[in-house]
Design a protein around this motif. Structure first.
Motif, mmCIF file in Angstrom:
data_model
loop_
_atom_site.group_PDB
_atom_site.id
_atom_site.type_symbol
_atom_site.label_atom_id
_atom_site.label_comp_id
_atom_site.label_asym_id
_atom_site.label_seq_id
_atom_site.Cartn_x
_atom_site.Cartn_y
_atom_site.Cartn_z
ATOM 1 N N CYS A 134 0.814 -1.213 0.000
ATOM 2 C CA CYS A 134 0.000 0.000 0.000
ATOM 3 C C CYS A 134 0.851 1.267 0.000
ATOM 4 O O CYS A 134 0.370 2.323 -0.392
ATOM 5 C CB CYS A 134 -0.929 0.018 1.217
ATOM 6 S SG CYS A 134 -2.231 -1.237 1.159
ATOM 7 N N PHE A 135 2.097 1.181 0.463
ATOM 8 C CA PHE A 135 2.961 2.358 0.494
ATOM 9 C C PHE A 135 4.402 1.942 0.274
ATOM 10 O O PHE A 135 4.736 0.758 0.242
ATOM 11 C CB PHE A 135 2.826 3.121 1.826
ATOM 12 C CG PHE A 135 3.321 2.354 3.029
ATOM 13 C CD1 PHE A 135 4.668 2.370 3.396
ATOM 14 C CD2 PHE A 135 2.444 1.620 3.824
ATOM 15 C CE1 PHE A 135 5.126 1.671 4.498
ATOM 16 C CE2 PHE A 135 2.887 0.911 4.930
ATOM 17 C CZ PHE A 135 4.234 0.940 5.274
ATOM 18 N N VAL A 187 0.620 11.018 -1.109
ATOM 19 C CA VAL A 187 0.423 11.389 0.290
ATOM 20 C C VAL A 187 1.629 10.917 1.092
ATOM 21 O O VAL A 187 2.067 9.774 0.950
ATOM 22 C CB VAL A 187 -0.866 10.770 0.865
ATOM 23 C CG1 VAL A 187 -1.006 11.099 2.347
ATOM 24 C CG2 VAL A 187 -2.082 11.259 0.088
ATOM 25 N N GLU A 221 3.093 10.303 4.947
ATOM 26 C CA GLU A 221 2.826 10.195 6.379
ATOM 27 C C GLU A 221 4.152 9.975 7.086
ATOM 28 O O GLU A 221 4.953 9.136 6.678
ATOM 29 C CB GLU A 221 1.880 9.032 6.686
ATOM 30 C CG GLU A 221 0.442 9.315 6.312
ATOM 31 C CD GLU A 221 -0.504 8.237 6.823
ATOM 32 O OE1 GLU A 221 -1.694 8.531 6.957
ATOM 33 O OE2 GLU A 221 -0.041 7.112 7.089
ATOM 34 N N ARG A 275 6.116 7.346 5.045
ATOM 35 C CA ARG A 275 5.382 6.434 4.172
ATOM 36 C C ARG A 275 4.801 7.258 3.025
ATOM 37 O O ARG A 275 4.094 8.234 3.261
ATOM 38 C CB ARG A 275 4.254 5.748 4.944
ATOM 39 C CG ARG A 275 4.725 4.893 6.100
ATOM 40 C CD ARG A 275 3.549 4.176 6.784
ATOM 41 N NE ARG A 275 2.584 5.095 7.351
ATOM 42 C CZ ARG A 275 2.697 5.652 8.552
ATOM 43 N NH1 ARG A 275 3.758 5.373 9.315
ATOM 44 N NH2 ARG A 275 1.772 6.479 9.017
ATOM 45 N N TYR A 310 2.290 7.209 -0.203
ATOM 46 C CA TYR A 310 1.159 6.492 -0.785
ATOM 47 C C TYR A 310 0.713 7.152 -2.084
ATOM 48 O O TYR A 310 0.781 8.374 -2.222
ATOM 49 C CB TYR A 310 -0.066 6.564 0.134
ATOM 50 C CG TYR A 310 -0.049 5.763 1.393
ATOM 51 C CD1 TYR A 310 -0.733 4.555 1.479
ATOM 52 C CD2 TYR A 310 0.600 6.236 2.536
ATOM 53 C CE1 TYR A 310 -0.777 3.830 2.664
ATOM 54 C CE2 TYR A 310 0.573 5.519 3.727
ATOM 55 C CZ TYR A 310 -0.122 4.315 3.782
ATOM 56 O OH TYR A 310 -0.160 3.609 4.946
ATOM 57 N N LYS A 354 -2.535 8.448 -3.635
ATOM 58 C CA LYS A 354 -3.642 9.004 -2.851
ATOM 59 C C LYS A 354 -4.807 8.025 -2.703
ATOM 60 O O LYS A 354 -5.400 7.909 -1.626
ATOM 61 C CB LYS A 354 -4.146 10.300 -3.477
ATOM 62 C CG LYS A 354 -5.227 10.986 -2.638
ATOM 63 C CD LYS A 354 -5.683 12.287 -3.259
ATOM 64 C CE LYS A 354 -6.653 13.015 -2.321
ATOM 65 N NZ LYS A 354 -7.839 12.214 -1.991
ATOM 66 N N HIS A 410 -4.079 5.491 -0.018
ATOM 67 C CA HIS A 410 -4.104 6.115 1.311
ATOM 68 C C HIS A 410 -5.541 6.320 1.774
ATOM 69 O O HIS A 410 -5.907 5.998 2.921
ATOM 70 C CB HIS A 410 -3.369 7.456 1.253
ATOM 71 C CG HIS A 410 -3.311 8.176 2.564
ATOM 72 N ND1 HIS A 410 -4.176 9.193 2.891
ATOM 73 C CD2 HIS A 410 -2.500 8.008 3.638
ATOM 74 C CE1 HIS A 410 -3.909 9.633 4.115
ATOM 75 N NE2 HIS A 410 -2.885 8.928 4.581
ATOM 76 N N ASP A 411 -6.375 6.847 0.870
ATOM 77 C CA ASP A 411 -7.782 7.061 1.215
ATOM 78 C C ASP A 411 -8.470 5.741 1.545
ATOM 79 O O ASP A 411 -9.263 5.663 2.500
ATOM 80 C CB ASP A 411 -8.507 7.739 0.054
ATOM 81 C CG ASP A 411 -8.059 9.182 -0.157
ATOM 82 O OD1 ASP A 411 -7.348 9.718 0.711
ATOM 83 O OD2 ASP A 411 -8.410 9.761 -1.203
ATOM 84 N N GLU A 462 -7.153 2.899 2.678
ATOM 85 C CA GLU A 462 -6.700 2.344 3.960
ATOM 86 C C GLU A 462 -7.344 3.082 5.134
ATOM 87 O O GLU A 462 -7.821 2.461 6.099
ATOM 88 C CB GLU A 462 -5.176 2.457 4.028
ATOM 89 C CG GLU A 462 -4.534 1.437 4.945
ATOM 90 C CD GLU A 462 -3.023 1.507 4.898
ATOM 91 O OE1 GLU A 462 -2.406 0.612 4.297
ATOM 92 O OE2 GLU A 462 -2.454 2.461 5.458
ATOM 93 N N ARG A 463 -7.395 4.410 5.059
ATOM 94 C CA ARG A 463 -8.007 5.192 6.141
ATOM 95 C C ARG A 463 -9.501 4.917 6.239
ATOM 96 O O ARG A 463 -10.050 4.797 7.342
ATOM 97 C CB ARG A 463 -7.763 6.680 5.901
ATOM 98 C CG ARG A 463 -6.320 7.108 6.080
ATOM 99 C CD ARG A 463 -6.187 8.620 6.065
ATOM 100 N NE ARG A 463 -6.925 9.225 7.166
ATOM 101 C CZ ARG A 463 -6.998 10.535 7.374
ATOM 102 N NH1 ARG A 463 -6.408 11.371 6.545
ATOM 103 N NH2 ARG A 463 -7.675 11.021 8.393
ATOM 104 N N ARG A 490 -3.827 1.675 11.941
ATOM 105 C CA ARG A 490 -4.927 2.646 11.862
ATOM 106 C C ARG A 490 -6.136 2.151 12.653
ATOM 107 O O ARG A 490 -6.826 2.940 13.306
ATOM 108 C CB ARG A 490 -5.324 2.884 10.411
ATOM 109 C CG ARG A 490 -4.270 3.559 9.573
ATOM 110 C CD ARG A 490 -4.823 3.909 8.192
ATOM 111 N NE ARG A 490 -3.752 4.163 7.261
ATOM 112 C CZ ARG A 490 -3.019 5.273 7.212
ATOM 113 N NH1 ARG A 490 -3.267 6.240 8.081
ATOM 114 N NH2 ARG A 490 -2.067 5.418 6.321
#
Length: 730
Positions: free
Chosen positions: A234-235, A270, A272, A290, A292, A294, A297-298, A300-301, A725
């Motif tokens: 993912c990153f 993104v 982090e 990290r 990502y 975008k 990242h969106d 995963e959050r 997260r």
């Protein structure tokens, strides 16, 4: 010795002997307008059709086997002008809706004006018997498409692109294709399936993009992250991202760091902070975070936040007395649950979000049946779903209740993209039971959870010892790792066929123990490691031994699985020999060197939402239509039509990779495991392949390869921050 002088020749294409779409390499027979008889023309041409007029520049050569040929450095094709040439041109199959007989009737009617009629006065085609309004539109549309594709092919081939890729570019951008490529060729690797960064980068260099330009640096960084996504990550940690991009692009890391800041500032990437690791010492690498894409990242959050919201929001129905409900379900099903199963059932009934995991034969399906019975009795609306069509079908068969793929549950919208059900239009269910959850990647998990009402219950069911999802993330494992979701891991074998070796060997693999190879009639191993001998045994098993001994249909019941796509024991090679053995003749079409034949077993290899077919769906070719230039595939009783240029979405499925088999179950599996697969031999790979077989598994390969796979439990960790997260609630 003086080089032969280049000359120009011209004539009409009598027949196309050979043409490959990948390179444009062409061998054709040409009849000159004047002079000697037919000659052989050899060279590269994006597209060429019988009946066309050609002008070629090159030299005459003498081939040792084929005699005198004209070796062309350049070939230009011109639409035919004579009635005879036009008739042959239209009858060649290039235009959908026109076959040989209809081509003759059209040319008899309009003569040398035919092509102009098709382009500018197509309504007049309806004057020809057999052409109505619908067919006329097909003919004209196909003519315009072929003309547009040719222009694009000529431009792209001059910039190093094969014709199969050119067709995909044309489908994506239509008449704007050339302008798009000139403006920003890196859009191709983002927006056109089958075109990678390397190809787009080569085009960029040809159309004048500077090597150290900011646009190239930004595209390269995105590509490194996209390549990580393909590997399940993912990153990427920032220092590694910059170093890999530097090595790939040859751009100084300082300029890459500046490009990275641009991408972060505009929101395409993104950053982090806080990843552990060694910080770089080079300029531009002082940060360590990290990075990502975008969208990931969106996703995963959102997954973390939505699971947190589900846990915190009370259910809209009264609490269920779990022990009483479990006893009722036992009576309803007619048998008692084992202690571990009962505990898992009660855990799921008392938690809004829960996970049930375990290997084959431990009773996961039985628990799903019990949950469905209980929730139905409480008049709750239950949705059953799975990531793939075959997994959903198995779930339906085992529960007696309709189960859907997640794409069909969410109802993808072909026009405009996205799903009908989303955060603004949630699904009308109270309980969601998701089977084969280990196959779920983070983006599909986000889309699913977005459409789940926060007062609903979600039960994830799966086997974390299988291979992880093909897409990015490791959702089921991360949910368990977070520790915030109630879960039960089943280990005891309850299935009635537990005495068979398929289930027992699956558990041996899980525990890192040697396989049992005797004393049962559902598992056999044939020891051989030489690729030719392995291939011969596979063909013999599929075509003769297994059908004769067990009565399985070789086309529909037996699936060959192998770890890799390429190589002597890869899916590509095995599919060629199995097609030759099982389906050697019949109507066919060749695309990019692959022959698709009526009766072939084929697999969809990318999601096509317009056709409602998805990566991994399997079907059978039921029609090859030369006149319409299309192939029809039966996908679980539904006919799906592919135009010839769309056949790159299909591959043969007599043999498929173990990764592609996830979520599927077959009556009989022939599993190829050889030391030639050394780099891929892992415990979860062997475990996944073995557990695809329902009634029979025949392993062909070497005991050494099996031992290596069982011993190698050091699977590559995926870079995901989902568990962390979830601990921090998003």
């Amino acid at each position: 010795m003086k080089a032969p002088e280049e000359i120009e020749v011209s004539g009409t294409v009598e027949s196309v002997v050979f043409h490959t779409e990948d390179t444009g390499y062409t061998v054709c027979s040409v009849r000159p307008a004047e002079g000697l008889g037919e000659f052989t023309l050899v060279g590269n041409c994006p597209a060429i059709w019988q009946g066309e007029e050609v002008v070629a520049r090159g030299t005459w050569t003498q081939h040792p086997q084929h005699g005198r040929q004209f070796q062309a450095k350049e070939i230009r094709c011109i639409a035919p002008t004579s009635s005879e040439g036009i008739c042959r041109y239209l009858a060649s199959g290039m235009i959908k809706g026109i076959g040989k007989e209809l081509a003759k009737r059209v040319v008899d009617k309009f003569g040398a004006e035919t092509l102009g009629i098709i382009e500018k006065e197509s309504q007049r085609l309806e004057e020809v018997e057999g052409i109505g309004r619908h067919r006329r539109k097909i003919i004209r549309g196909s003519w315009l498409e072929q003309r547009g594709v040719r222009d694009i092919m000529i431009f792209l081939q001059s910039n190093g692109i094969g014709t199969a890729q050119a067709a995909r570019i044309h489908r994506q951008y239509g008449g704007d294709a050339i302008a798009v490529v000139k403006r920003n060729p890196y859009r191709l690797c983002e927006e056109v399936w089958g075109i990678g960064f390397k190809t787009a980068d080569e085009i960029a260099m040809r159309v004048g993009v500077e090597k150290e330009s900011r646009v190239r640096a930004r595209a390269g960084l995105a590509h490194v992250l996209a390549r990580g996504e393909e590997e399940g990550h993912c990153f990427c940690e920032e220092p590694e991202l910059l170093l890999v991009a530097q090595e790939m692009l040859g751009i100084p890391v300082e300029k890459l760091a500046e490009a990275l800041e641009d991408e972060v500032a505009r929101g395409a990437l993104v950053r982090e902070e806080g990843t552990q690791g060694t910080q770089g010492t080079q300029a531009g690498m002082a940060r360590c975070g990290r990075i990502y894409l975008k969208a990931l990242h969106d996703a995963e959050r959102d997954v973390a936040a939505r699971i947190g919201a589900l846990i915190k929001t009370p259910a809209q129905w009264p609490a269920i007395m779990a022990d009483r409900a479990a006893a009722w379900a036992e009576g309803r099903m007619g048998f008692a649950l084992a202690q571990g199963q009962r505990e898992a059932l009660e855990m799921a009934l008392t938690n809004k979000v829960s996970v049930i995991t375990g290997g084959p034969g431990v009773g996961k399906t039985t628990l799903i049946r019990a949950l469905v019975e209980i929730y139905n009795a409480r008049k709750l609306r239950v949705a059953l779903a799975a990531p793939t069509g075959r997994a959903a079908k198995r779930l339906s068969e085992s529960t007696g209740m309709e189960a859907l793929t997640l794409h069909r549950l969410l109802k993808f919208k072909p026009q405009g993209g996205g799903f009908t059900f989303n955060e603004a239009n949630v699904l009308p269910f109270d309980v969601f039971i998701l089977d084969e959850a280990s196959m779920l990647d983070v983006t599909l998990a986000r889309d699913f959870l977005a459409a789940v009402p926060t007062n609903a219950a979600v039960i994830w069911v799966g086997d974390t010892d299988q291979l992880p999802s093909v897409g990015p993330g490791n959702v089921l494992a991360d949910i368990l790792k977070s520790g915030v979701v109630a879960s039960t891991h089943l280990t005891a074998i309850y299935r009635q066929d537990a005495s068979g070796l398929i289930v027992r060997n699956a558990h041996h693999i899980h525990e890192g123990e040697p396989l049992e190879t005797g004393g049962a009639d559902d598992f056999f191993m044939i020891e051989t490691n030489e690729p030719d001998k392995v291939t011969g045994r596979v063909v013999e098993l599929v075509t003769q031994r297994i059908p004769k001994k067990f009565g399985f249909d070789p086309m529909r019941d037996i699936q060959v699985l192998t770890p890799m796509r390429r190589g002597a024991l890869g899916t590509e090679r095995l599919n060629v020999v199995l097609q030759a053995a099982l389906n050697p003749s019949g109507a066919s079409v060749q695309r990019a060197g692959v022959v698709f034949r009526k009766g072939d077993r084929v697999m969809q290899i990318r999601n096509n939402y317009d056709k409602e077919v998805y990566n991994g769906d399997i079907g059978f070719i039921v029609r090859v239509d030369e006149e319409a230039r299309e192939v029809v595939v039966d996908m679980d009783g539904r006919g799906v039509t592919y135009d010839y240029p769309e056949l790159d979405e299909l591959t043969h499925a007599y043999a498929c990779s173990i990764h592609k088999s996830q979520g599927s179950e077959y009556p009989a599996v022939v599993l190829v495991i050889s030391t030639h697969h050394f780099k891929l031999l892992q415990r979860n790979l062997l475990y996944t392949g073995l557990t695809r077989g329902k009634k029979l598994v025949c392993l062909v390969g070497s005991h050494r390869a099996v031992s290596l796979a069982i011993e190698n439990n050091d699977t590559k960790a995926r870079r995901s921050w989902l568990a962390e997260r979830m601990k921090n609630n998003g």
